[in-house]
Design an enzyme around this catalytic site. Structure first.
Site, PDB file in Angstrom:
ATOM      1  N   ALA A 161       0.927  -1.316  -0.041  1.00 29.62           N
ATOM      2  CA  ALA A 161       0.150   0.341  -0.096  1.00 29.62           C
ATOM      3  C   ALA A 161       0.900   0.978   0.146  1.00 29.62           C
ATOM      4  O   ALA A 161       2.026   0.926   0.595  1.00 29.62           O
ATOM      5  CB  ALA A 161      -0.951   0.296   1.339  1.00 29.62           C
ATOM      6  N   GLU A 162       0.400   2.302  -0.379  1.00 29.51           N
ATOM      7  CA  GLU A 162       1.536   3.821  -0.612  1.00 29.51           C
ATOM      8  C   GLU A 162       1.865   4.311   0.382  1.00 29.51           C
ATOM      9  O   GLU A 162       2.205   4.850   0.356  1.00 29.51           O
ATOM     10  CB  GLU A 162       0.559   4.451  -1.712  1.00 29.51           C
ATOM     11  N   ASN A 163       0.452   4.005   1.308  1.00 30.91           N
ATOM     12  CA  ASN A 163       0.828   4.298   2.424  1.00 30.91           C
ATOM     13  C   ASN A 163       2.160   4.097   3.275  1.00 30.91           C
ATOM     14  O   ASN A 163       1.437   4.597   4.622  1.00 30.91           O
ATOM     15  CB  ASN A 163      -0.551   4.761   3.542  1.00 30.91           C
ATOM     16  N   GLY A 164       2.703   3.018   3.329  1.00 27.48           N
ATOM     17  CA  GLY A 164       2.911   2.134   3.587  1.00 27.48           C
ATOM     18  C   GLY A 164       2.908   1.183   4.411  1.00 27.48           C
ATOM     19  O   GLY A 164       3.318   0.713   5.740  1.00 27.48           O
TER      20      GLY A 164
ATOM     21  N   ALA B 214       7.454   4.013   0.468  1.00 25.81           N
ATOM     22  CA  ALA B 214       6.655   3.187  -0.687  1.00 25.81           C
ATOM     23  C   ALA B 214       6.589   3.510  -1.504  1.00 25.81           C
ATOM     24  O   ALA B 214       6.692   2.911  -2.681  1.00 25.81           O
ATOM     25  CB  ALA B 214       4.911   3.411   0.030  1.00 25.81           C
TER      26      ALA B 214
END
Length: 219
Positions: free
Chosen positions: A49-52, A91
């Site tokens: 996920a791009e948020n980490g 990320a």
């Protein structure tokens, strides 16, 4: 008109067939988020996920959500053994370095040469394209799950995208309620046809040129 739940699951199940153990996979919101439900229980796929987060699990049941865990769309997630957390800089560094094996995205339009338009919704305010540009450009394989036509019945598989592009020549596979298309150097190839549709049905609803595989699967 949106797709029914059975059809949404059918698309997610077909996309899951493209994912192998050991891969790092990023999923968009909507139909792509159903893909983990169709992998074997003991799989070793790590969802990113791009948020980490790397190592997301299935969507938690109502009442079992952890308020500190969500995906990039803000929806609750669970994590698998071996999951890790990091900031969004790391990320996106993973994405931009080409570490993501597969990304599964939605789309508003895909052209016959694999151009992707998926971030501007006509007539609506949107905050931006998020990680779509990086994922579409840098993931090793880009799979699009989408309705074959928009809510007005216009084809979403088009000769040339009329909406602003997210990325050029990035899409490798498109899965709709009518079938599965691969994107080759020669253009779109229909590889799977979903019942009850016929090839002539697909031709009628597609403005992009495509060829039919000699090994067409009827599913």
């Amino acid at each position: 008109m949106g797709l029914g739940e059975d059809i949404r699951k059918k698309l997610a199940k077909r996309a899951a067939e493209e994912i192998k153990n050991g891969m790092l996979v990023n999923l968009g919101i909507g139909i792509p988020s159903l893909v983990p439900d169709f992998l074997p229980e003991n799989h070793t796929v790590m969802f990113h996920a791009e948020n980490g987060i790397a190592g997301m699990g299935q969507t938690p049941k109502n009442g079992e959500e952890d308020p500190h865990l969500c995906n990039a769309g803000g929806f609750p997630v669970s994590v698998r053994n071996g999951a890790s957390y990091f900031d969004s800089t790391v990320a996106f560094g993973m994405i931009r370095r080409g570490k993501v094996d597969v990304t599964v995205l939605g789309a508003l339009q895909v052209s016959e040469n694999g151009d992707l338009a998926n971030w501007i919704v006509p007539g609506k305010k949107v905050p931006g394209m998020g990680g779509a540009m990086e994922l579409a450009s840098k993931a090793k394989k880009v799979i699009v799950l989408m309705n074959h036509t928009d809510k007005w019945g216009a084809p979403k598989l088009v000769e040339t995208c009329t909406l602003p592009l997210t990325s050029k020549r990035c899409v490798h596979m498109v899965i709709t309620e009518m079938g599965v298309f691969s994107v080759s150097e020669a253009g779109l190839v229909l590889s799977d046809l979903f019942r009850p549709f016929s090839v002539s049905d697909v031709v009628q609803k597609t403005s992009a040129k495509f060829t039919v595989s000699s090994k067409l699967k009827i599913i």
